[in-house]
Design an enzyme around this catalytic site. Structure first.
Site, mmCIF file in Angstrom:
data_model
loop_
_atom_site.group_PDB
_atom_site.id
_atom_site.type_symbol
_atom_site.label_atom_id
_atom_site.label_comp_id
_atom_site.label_asym_id
_atom_site.label_seq_id
_atom_site.Cartn_x
_atom_site.Cartn_y
_atom_site.Cartn_z
ATOM 1 N N ASP A 2 0.953 -1.146 -0.032
ATOM 2 C CA ASP A 2 0.013 -0.074 0.018
ATOM 3 C C ASP A 2 0.722 1.190 0.004
ATOM 4 O OD1 ASP A 2 -3.059 -0.721 0.990
ATOM 5 O OD2 ASP A 2 -1.689 -2.240 1.479
ATOM 6 N N ASN A 50 -9.929 -4.061 -6.661
ATOM 7 C CA ASN A 50 -9.314 -2.754 -7.234
ATOM 8 C C ASN A 50 -9.572 -2.701 -8.673
ATOM 9 O OD1 ASN A 50 -6.120 -4.224 -5.966
ATOM 10 N ND2 ASN A 50 -7.460 -2.297 -5.279
#
Lengths: 229, 504
Positions: A2, A50
């Site tokens: 991340d 995503n």
């Protein structure tokens, strides 16, 4: 992995440059893990969620991943790393990328070094649903289903339980990552953003993990789903 | 066929006294070398690497004959499935020239049945018939002449006696096929004038010949063993294809080259002689290194066949696959990725299925000869005798009528890839189910309603797959029919039928 977006935002760069900067971190961590003697390394590259990101960003990611895979394929193979891609079932994954994944898996399938699992288009829940489907299709009677039997129907059933999950950029969520396998995992949340994550950070995380008082630490790694003593 | 009309009576008279009477093949006399089997002149050539070039040359000369050319264009699978075709030819030659008389008679009967089914008219509406004895004599003549020429070109010409022996063997081959003597001249002297006459008067620049010379080599699909290396194969082919074509052209008889308007490339003669000479040098290699049949077998071995050599082969294949993967990964990216080139998917597109399975003759259309080629391949594998063979052909013929009725939208009697793609779902009609059932009956030799391991091996050349076997080690009628239908209509890959009908 991340923090690519925030990394880019801090530098007033487009989000895509954050993703591009992540490549160095990925290669550095793979190398660090291999030399530290890690047997199984999994990277969460792209989740089933995503796909909700802007179309242009997804498109860019697909091209980037393809380029990275092709660029580093010979090196990964030379280092004896066995590469696998977990997920990759969505038809939106470009055919050329899927073929490169398949090629890299074919190329490295007999390697005996570290196993690198790249979770791409992965969702922990979806894997569990798939295992359930596979059990039903196989006509397994309800009484015969136990943890071990269930785990055998997950994708890549030889994957052991996860010992340590490192989530960068300070985020503290599971985000649908290998839900079945993280049941007993230790979690570490370093604040550093993924593009800045390097070998020393990785070793630091390993060190933290060693300090943890793991109930099952020290014995041979348990197979996925095997009942605990 | 004017030349035979003029001289055939005399030839038959002489032929009766010539040494190719049937009694002489069994080799009862110890003094004379056997006509067939080990010790014969042909047997010495069989594993000769020069044969590869000589066979190509002979095939070109056959294809240049208008009748044979038309039959090849209409019926042969050599464009789409050359490796399977080559293997079948070699097996057949081995049976015909082997030592066992019984095997020979059976193979001759099979070849005759096969050829009796090939007939029709060419593009100019001239009839052709694969059973025409003059045509068959010409096939044998090209084989003989190419064997002689191959020796001459590689600088080791045959002695007169050896040449005569070889000629007698080829005459006996024709006789074993059941043809009357007299279509080939009785003696070697007369043969050469017959040969020159056919070359000068009958051969034409046929379409089949042009395909072999200029298309086959340039588009030759990779043999099954090298499937994993398409790039490498294509690169090698771009270089080797035109060279092979040029070498073959240069070895053809001069009068024919002139008449057919074939190009004379500078250096082609030298290259051709060099190639023959080099291949001829292979005789100095240790015995057993070069065996035509094992090389072809090896190349044609399907991915997971359980041949005794399977483990080595699958290890080799794995390496090939990995090499292929590596090559694909390290090749620079093309400027624009080609969409829809995903390999290894379970589904294949209608176009792919059409080209790989349905259009066996590779002419872009689905026509009766394509289905007949499937029936031929299946009958060959199962080694069927009458009446099972006819039952299988009839089932395919019914299926053809069903397909034609359902798919031939423009009514031209054949089905184009587009017509097929537009109407795929109607492919699994009752006639196709009938084909599956007839095929099951033919495969189930002992009639116990299941296909056991040996029967499975006869058809697919592999044992059961571990994952499909599961419960019992037998294949039931319903499972067989279901798999056949899903292969033929659902276009599923990875059924055992895939290597059977799709492989090059």
């Amino acid at each position: 992995m991340d923090g690519n977006g925030r990394w880019a935002a801090q530098r007033s760069l487009p989000r895509t440059s954050g993703h591009r900067a992540a490549e160095t971190a990925v290669i550095d961590v793979i190398e660090a893990a291999r030399s530290a003697g890690v047997g199984w390394l999994s990277l969460y590259a792209f989740s089933t969620e995503n796909w909700r990101r802007p179309h242009a960003e997804v498109d860019f990611l697909m091209h980037l991943v393809r380029r990275v895979v092709r660029k580093h394929a010979p090196l990964l193979h030379a280092r004896g790393i066995r590469c696998r891609f977990l997920g990759v079932t969505d038809p939106r994954v470009p055919a050329a990328l899927a073929r490169d994944f398949a090629d890299l898996m074919t190329l490295t399938c007999d390697n005996r070094g570290m196993t690198l699992t790249v979770a791409f288009d992965h969702g922990g829940r979806r894997d569990i649903v798939e295992a359930a489907r596979s059990l039903i299709r196989g006509g397994v009677p309800a009484e015969a289903v136990d943890e071990e039997c269930f785990a055998a129907h997950l994708p890549f059933p030889d994957t052991p339980d996860v010992d340590l999950v490192i989530r960068t950029s300070g985020e503290q969520r599971i985000s649908n990552f290998m839900l079945w396998q993280v049941a007993y995992a230790e979690w570490v949340f370093p604040p550093v953003l993924w593009p800045d994550f390097r070998a020393p950070h990785f070793l630091e995380c390993l060190h933290t993990y060693q300090q943890r008082d793991r109930r099952f630490g020290g014995v041979l790694p348990h197979q996925n789903g095997e009942s605990r003593p | 066929m004017t030349h035979t009309d003029s001289g055939s009576a005399g030839r038959i008279g002489a032929g009766a006294a010539s040494p190719h009477g049937r009694s002489s093949w069994s080799g009862t006399d110890d003094r004379t070398p056997p006509v067939f089997g080990p010790g014969s002149q042909f047997h010495e050539f069989f594993n000769d690497p020069r044969w590869a070039m000589a066979m190509v040359r002979a095939t070109v000369l056959e294809a240049a004959h208008p009748q044979i050319g038309a039959a090849l264009i209409d019926n042969s699978t050599f464009v789409a499935h050359p490796w399977r075709r080559l293997r079948n030819t070699l097996v057949s030659l081995q049976r015909m020239f082997g030592a066992d008389d019984h095997v020979r008679q059976r193979e001759a009967a099979r070849l005759n049945r096969l050829h009796a089914r090939l007939g029709g008219t060419d593009a100019r509406n001239r009839p052709y018939d694969a059973m025409d004895p003059d045509v068959r004599a010409w096939v044998v003549a090209t084989l003989f002449e190419s064997a002689v020429t191959m020796c001459r070109l590689s600088g080791q010409p045959l002695e007169q006696r050896a040449m005569e022996r070889l000629y007698a063997e080829f005459q006996a081959f024709l006789a074993a096929l059941g043809d009357e003597a007299g279509h080939l001249p009785p003696s070697l002297q007369e043969f050469w004038s017959y040969y020159d006459q056919v070359v000068e008067e009958e051969l034409e620049n046929t379409e089949a010949m042009r395909i072999i010379l200029y298309k086959l080599f340039d588009h030759l699909p990779a043999p099954p063993l090298l499937n994993g290396l398409p790039t490498l194969w294509a690169a090698g082919r771009t270089v080797a294809g035109p060279v092979l074509g040029a070498i073959t052209v240069a070895s053809l008889p001069e009068p024919f080259r002139r008449r057919a308007g074939l190009p004379e490339l500078p250096g082609a003669q030298t290259a051709m002689q060099g190639a023959y000479l080099a291949a001829g040098l292979a005789r100095f290699l240790p015995g057993g290194w070069i065996k035509a049949d094992s090389v072809i077998d090896l190349l044609a071995l399907s991915p997971d066949s359980d041949d005794p050599r399977a483990r080595t082969i699958s290890a080799l294949r794995d390496r090939m696959n990995r090499a292929g993967a590596l090559i694909r990964l390290i090749t620079p990216l093309p400027p624009e990725p080609v969409p829809g080139t995903a390999d290894g998917g379970l589904q294949r597109s209608a176009e792919e299925f059409f080209a790989q399975v349905l259009d066996q003759s590779g002419n872009g259309y689905l026509d009766w000869p394509d289905l007949a080629a499937m029936a031929r391949e299946l009958a060959g594998r199962l080694d069927l005798d009458e009446p099972e063979e006819t039952r299988l052909y009839d089932a395919f013929a019914d299926w053809w009528r069903e397909l034609q009725a359902a798919l031939d939208a423009d009514g031209d009697g054949r089905i184009s890839a587009r017509e097929y793609a537009a109407a795929v779902p109607s492919l699994a009609g009752p006639a196709l189910i009938k084909v599956a059932e007839v095929l099951f009956d033919a495969t189930d030799k002992d009639g116990n309603q299941t296909i056991d391991a040996d029967e499975h091996r006869a058809l697919f050349r592999t044992a059961f797959h571990r994952d499909t076997a599961g419960a019992e080690a037998a294949y039931t009628r319903s499972a067989f029919v279901r798999d056949f239908l899903s292969f033929m209509s659902g276009r599923r890959r990875s059924t055992p039928f895939d290597p059977l009908l799709a492989q090059a």
